[in-house]
Every structure is written in C-alpha cells, then in structure tokens.
Design a protein around this motif. Structure first.
Motif, PDB file in Angstrom:
ATOM      1  N   ARG A   1       0.720  -1.159   0.034  1.00 21.99           N
ATOM      2  CA  ARG A   1      -0.006  -0.039   0.125  1.00 21.99           C
ATOM      3  C   ARG A   1       0.903   1.259   0.082  1.00 21.99           C
ATOM      4  N   GLU A   2       1.693   1.243   0.904  1.00 19.93           N
ATOM      5  CA  GLU A   2       2.591   2.562   0.941  1.00 19.93           C
ATOM      6  C   GLU A   2       3.342   2.542  -0.194  1.00 19.93           C
ATOM      7  N   LEU A   3       4.155   1.612  -0.622  1.00 17.84           N
ATOM      8  CA  LEU A   3       5.133   1.623  -1.624  1.00 17.84           C
ATOM      9  C   LEU A   3       4.378   2.022  -2.886  1.00 17.84           C
ATOM     10  N   GLY A   4       3.270   1.594  -3.307  1.00 21.51           N
ATOM     11  CA  GLY A   4       2.582   2.045  -4.521  1.00 21.51           C
ATOM     12  C   GLY A   4       2.143   3.484  -4.686  1.00 21.51           C
ATOM     13  N   LEU A   5       1.471   3.628  -3.579  1.00 23.88           N
ATOM     14  CA  LEU A   5       0.655   5.103  -3.902  1.00 23.88           C
ATOM     15  C   LEU A   5       1.141   6.056  -3.000  1.00 23.88           C
ATOM     16  N   VAL A   6       1.482   5.859  -1.690  1.00 22.62           N
ATOM     17  CA  VAL A   6       1.807   6.936  -0.923  1.00 22.62           C
ATOM     18  C   VAL A   6       3.174   7.748  -1.201  1.00 22.62           C
ATOM     19  N   GLU A   7       3.916   6.848  -1.704  1.00 16.31           N
ATOM     20  CA  GLU A   7       5.324   7.542  -2.202  1.00 16.31           C
ATOM     21  C   GLU A   7       5.165   8.589  -3.388  1.00 16.31           C
ATOM     22  N   VAL A   8       4.232   8.112  -4.008  1.00 12.79           N
ATOM     23  CA  VAL A   8       4.033   8.633  -5.472  1.00 12.79           C
ATOM     24  C   VAL A   8       3.313  10.082  -5.181  1.00 12.79           C
ATOM     25  N   GLY A   9       2.255   9.839  -3.912  1.00 17.38           N
ATOM     26  CA  GLY A   9       1.667  11.319  -3.610  1.00 17.38           C
ATOM     27  C   GLY A   9       0.560  11.802  -4.316  1.00 17.38           C
ATOM     28  N   GLN A  10      -0.219  12.701  -3.878  1.00 17.49           N
ATOM     29  CA  GLN A  10      -1.394  13.219  -4.468  1.00 17.49           C
ATOM     30  C   GLN A  10      -0.557  14.214  -5.522  1.00 17.49           C
ATOM     31  N   THR A  11      -1.372  14.444  -6.677  1.00 15.89           N
ATOM     32  CA  THR A  11      -1.009  15.661  -7.789  1.00 15.89           C
ATOM     33  C   THR A  11      -1.697  16.913  -7.207  1.00 15.89           C
ATOM     34  N   ALA A  12      -1.333  17.785  -7.856  1.00 15.52           N
ATOM     35  CA  ALA A  12      -1.733  18.984  -7.420  1.00 15.52           C
ATOM     36  C   ALA A  12      -3.298  19.273  -7.757  1.00 15.52           C
ATOM     37  N   LEU A  13      -3.757  18.461  -8.874  1.00 16.72           N
ATOM     38  CA  LEU A  13      -5.245  18.197  -9.275  1.00 16.72           C
ATOM     39  C   LEU A  13      -5.893  17.644  -8.398  1.00 16.72           C
ATOM     40  N   GLN A  14      -5.645  16.576  -7.622  1.00 16.79           N
ATOM     41  CA  GLN A  14      -5.799  15.686  -6.740  1.00 16.79           C
ATOM     42  C   GLN A  14      -6.265  16.496  -5.317  1.00 16.79           C
ATOM     43  N   ARG A  15      -5.252  17.304  -5.208  1.00  9.27           N
ATOM     44  CA  ARG A  15      -5.202  18.201  -4.196  1.00  9.27           C
ATOM     45  C   ARG A  15      -6.564  19.177  -4.138  1.00  9.27           C
ATOM     46  N   THR A  16      -6.535  19.889  -5.313  1.00  6.74           N
ATOM     47  CA  THR A  16      -7.602  20.785  -5.543  1.00  6.74           C
ATOM     48  C   THR A  16      -8.965  20.301  -5.452  1.00  6.74           C
ATOM     49  N   VAL A  17      -8.996  18.878  -5.879  1.00  8.75           N
ATOM     50  CA  VAL A  17     -10.354  18.242  -5.644  1.00  8.75           C
ATOM     51  C   VAL A  17     -10.620  18.216  -4.207  1.00  8.75           C
ATOM     52  N   SER A  18      -9.755  17.623  -3.565  1.00 10.23           N
ATOM     53  CA  SER A  18      -9.979  17.300  -2.044  1.00 10.23           C
ATOM     54  C   SER A  18     -10.047  18.341  -1.372  1.00 10.23           C
ATOM     55  N   ASP A  19      -9.676  19.420  -1.510  1.00 13.29           N
ATOM     56  CA  ASP A  19      -9.603  20.778  -0.694  1.00 13.29           C
ATOM     57  C   ASP A  19     -11.133  21.542  -1.201  1.00 13.29           C
ATOM     58  N   SER A  20     -11.500  21.338  -2.400  1.00 14.83           N
ATOM     59  CA  SER A  20     -12.747  22.007  -2.698  1.00 14.83           C
ATOM     60  C   SER A  20     -13.859  21.091  -2.035  1.00 14.83           C
ATOM     61  N   LEU A  21     -13.601  19.862  -2.101  1.00 15.87           N
ATOM     62  CA  LEU A  21     -14.850  18.898  -1.468  1.00 15.87           C
ATOM     63  C   LEU A  21     -14.946  19.015   0.109  1.00 15.87           C
ATOM     64  N   HIS A  22     -13.578  19.318   0.649  1.00 16.83           N
ATOM     65  CA  HIS A  22     -13.711  19.681   2.057  1.00 16.83           C
ATOM     66  C   HIS A  22     -14.376  20.836   2.190  1.00 16.83           C
ATOM     67  N   ARG A  23     -14.316  21.711   1.571  1.00 22.25           N
ATOM     68  CA  ARG A  23     -14.959  23.153   1.833  1.00 22.25           C
ATOM     69  C   ARG A  23     -16.280  23.181   1.629  1.00 22.25           C
ATOM     70  N   CYS A  24     -17.066  21.888   1.115  1.00 23.84           N
ATOM     71  CA  CYS A  24     -18.517  21.971   1.081  1.00 23.84           C
ATOM     72  C   CYS A  24     -18.998  21.207   2.279  1.00 23.84           C
ATOM     73  N   LEU A  25     -17.958  20.902   3.078  1.00 18.03           N
ATOM     74  CA  LEU A  25     -18.456  20.410   4.531  1.00 18.03           C
ATOM     75  C   LEU A  25     -17.754  20.968   5.680  1.00 18.03           C
ATOM     76  N   PRO A  26     -17.978  21.968   5.918  1.00 13.05           N
ATOM     77  CA  PRO A  26     -17.623  22.968   7.018  1.00 13.05           C
ATOM     78  C   PRO A  26     -17.577  22.116   8.289  1.00 13.05           C
ATOM     79  N   ASP A  27     -18.887  21.498   8.530  1.00 14.80           N
ATOM     80  CA  ASP A  27     -19.416  21.241   9.933  1.00 14.80           C
ATOM     81  C   ASP A  27     -18.753  19.711  10.269  1.00 14.80           C
ATOM     82  N   LEU A  28     -18.034  19.281   9.324  1.00 18.34           N
ATOM     83  CA  LEU A  28     -17.578  17.734   9.582  1.00 18.34           C
ATOM     84  C   LEU A  28     -15.913  17.769  10.266  1.00 18.34           C
ATOM     85  N   PRO A  29     -16.091  17.279  11.599  1.00 24.09           N
ATOM     86  CA  PRO A  29     -14.669  17.351  12.233  1.00 24.09           C
ATOM     87  C   PRO A  29     -13.680  16.610  11.405  1.00 24.09           C
ATOM     88  N   PRO A  30     -12.437  17.416  11.315  1.00 21.30           N
ATOM     89  CA  PRO A  30     -11.264  16.829  10.469  1.00 21.30           C
ATOM     90  C   PRO A  30     -11.040  15.469  10.628  1.00 21.30           C
TER      91      PRO A  30
END
Lengths: 209, 209
Positions: free
Chosen positions: B124-153
């Motif tokens: 699991r780590e080897l394949g994906l974590v090292e490679v990391g999130q792309t900038a676009l994936q991070r944008t999706v993730s951040d934008s999605l989180h902004r729609c859920l302001p009340d959800l504990p982190p």
C-alpha cells in the motif's frame, strides 16, 4: 518430550496459520506445504489430510468465525426486534464483525483474510457465495431494506454491495493497528461505519434508464 | 522473421502483462521471470533490465495511468471551478477513474490492479503514498472539504479513506463485466458512486471523545 497433540489441536493450528498467511500474502501465493512448515508440522500432507483442497481450507477458516459472529448478531437482533430505525439494522450489520474482531484482540488477521477473499477474483464465489447468507443475516438484510421503501431494488442491491465492501476493507486497513486497545479501535470504527452507511443508504438515487 | 521491437514496445508489453498478472494473482504471487515468459520475451532479465525492482515496476504501471487520468481530471475541474456543490467535486473524484476505465475498454485490468495495491498490506505505502497526491487531486480534495465545513477533520479524513476504498473496490468488482458496452457500465457505476458518496460525506457524525 513434546506435548502430544490431538487432531483438534492440529486442525486449529493449521486454521490459524493458514489464515495469517493468506491474509499476508494472498490465498494463491501460499502452498499447503508452506502452511505445514510454518505451523511446525512434520508432515507435509497434514493440510490436505485435515482439510482437503485449498477451497475447503478457505471455507473452514471462514466457518470457524461464523459461529461466534452469529452469536453476536443474535444478541443484537434481540435488542432491535421490531425497529424501523435504519441505524439499528446498520448496527446489526457492522457490529457482529467489529465485535468479533474485538474478541480476537491484537493477533487478529480475520479482517485482512476476508478482504483478500473479496479481492481475489477467483476466490470470491468459492469462499462466500457457496456458503450463503445465514438466516440471521437475511433477517438483518430484510429489516434494513424495509427502512428504505423508496429505493429502487437495483440501487438497494448496489448499496448492499458497497456496504459489504466498505465494512470489510475499512476493517482490513485498521486491523494492523489493533494492538493494546483493540476494543477502542473497533468501537470507533463501528461508530464511523454506521454513520457513513446511514448516509450512503439514505442518499437519493439519480434516476437511470 | 519477427518484427523488430523498440525498447519502448518492450517496456509497454511488460507493463501490460505485469498489470494483468498482478491484478489476477496478486503482486507477490508473480515473479519477474513469469512476467518475461508471459510477455513472450526471450530474456528472463528483461523486466529488471527495463524497470529495476518489483516496486519500480508497480510504480511504473501506476504512473502509466496517471497522465491520461490527470487530463480527464483537468477537464472536469475546468467545468467545476468555483462550485460549492459537493456533487460536482465528487464527480471530479469519481469520473477521472471511471472515464479512464471506459477508455481502456474491454481489456482493462487497471481497477483490479489498483484494488490489489490497496489490499496488499506491504504494497500500500510503496505503490501510492510515495507517489503522492497530484496538484489536481489536492484541488479536488480541498474543494470537496470546503463543502463540508461542519465535519470534524478526523471524520472527514476517515470518509476520504472510505471514499477511495469504495471507488476502487466497486470498480474492481465491476471490471470483469466491462465487455461490449463498457461505457454504459462505467457510466452507471459513476452515477451510483456519486449518489452514494454524497450521502456518505453528508451524514452527520456521532460525537466521539
């Protein structure tokens, strides 16, 4: 002098060793001979003598967990009888698995074993479909569906599959962390799963052709 | 006379063969030698010559899908810029994967390969974590989180993990059925996933200590 072993001891030893090795390496990466070696059995044919084929062994591991899980499910069902609250039935879906994992403590491999079983394309049917749903599982499933009268049956079936997938794979990812306080880990996991699955099942479905 | 092959042909052949074999049998069940044989390469050391270790090969397979997936994500992001609708961002999460699977057609193994990668405890780590999130994936993730302001982190992070797990494993289970009309299959899968994930993310969280 080594302690003499009953056939029941040997069977249990094989089951535990095979479960761990299947969970770690995948069911097809592990030979019966490797299981015998790892279990410290002198006889290389011990696995096939006691269990037959690899399919039989996989099924035996699964069945060894079924009775304790069913007992947990039965208790939860008693408490929920007659309920029309979706969360009660989700609790009956999630908790027998997480509570059984709690009872296994720090050395459990069962969630990862089950995840391997769901992921192996060739093993999925073999391991679980032949064994079938128990009567109690059917009761949970039917009661859960009665809480969702407006969901089209095809979408309901899809969400049932999503729920099973989520329960097993989330627990498999958490299982390596089940060390000292496995009860707290599995309790938090169950709370998170029931919350998330309530939303998943209750979400409106986009009409499809 | 056999058609002469460029190193690029050989690399692509190894990637495709290894992906299918890893998806079918699990990453640890397959040796570099078996991949060379199956790819019809005379030279048993071809895999390590072209890719190095098995970890490098796994990463190369993953990366070979990343560019086309990123292009799909970029197009979707352009359409969703500025949106505060959770479903738009779930579409950006789900569709790059399902649309890429559509483009792979009937012979795709990528969903099952990714599912194996998520399930193999060591990979699991080897394949994906090292490679990391792309900038676009991070944008999706951040934008999605902004729609859920009340959800504990912590709950939000848990649901992110659930969403990834669900997308990959649901697609892996459907992939063997991607035959004639794979576009219809993946479209229906995406619709079902976006609906279910909207409910999953929006579900209220039970307070925890």
């Amino acid at each position: 002098m080594t302690r003499s072993k009953t056939p029941e001891d040997t069977r249990r030893r094989i089951l535990e060793t095979a479960e761990r090795m299947f969970a770690e390496h995948g069911v097809f990466s592990v030979s019966n001979r490797q299981i015998s070696d790892e279990a410290g059995l002198g006889n290389n044919t011990a696995v096939s003598y006691h269990f037959g084929s690899k399919a039989d062994l996989v099924r035996a591991i699964y069945l060894s967990h079924r009775e304790p899980t069913e007992l947990l499910r039965e208790k939860l069902l008693d408490r929920c009888a007659g309920s029309t609250d979706l969360r009660d039935w989700l609790t009956c879906l999630v908790r027998p698995f997480t509570d059984h994992l709690t009872s296994l403590g720090a050395n459990s491999w069962y969630a990862r074993f089950t995840a391997q079983l769901m992921t192996e394309p060739k093993l999925r049917e073999l391991g679980l479909v032949e064994v079938g749903q128990t009567a109690l599982q059917r009761t949970v499933s039917d009661s859960l569906h009665r809480c969702l009268p407006d969901l089209p049956p095809a979408v309901r079936a899809e969400r049932d599959e999503m729920a099973r997938t989520l329960i097993v794979h989330v627990c498999a990812r958490r299982e390596p962390g089940a060390t000292d306080d496995s009860a707290a880990l599995w309790n938090a996991t169950a709370v998170g799963l029931v919350d998330a699955l309530a939303g998943l099942y209750e979400a409106p479905a986009t009409p499809r052709d």
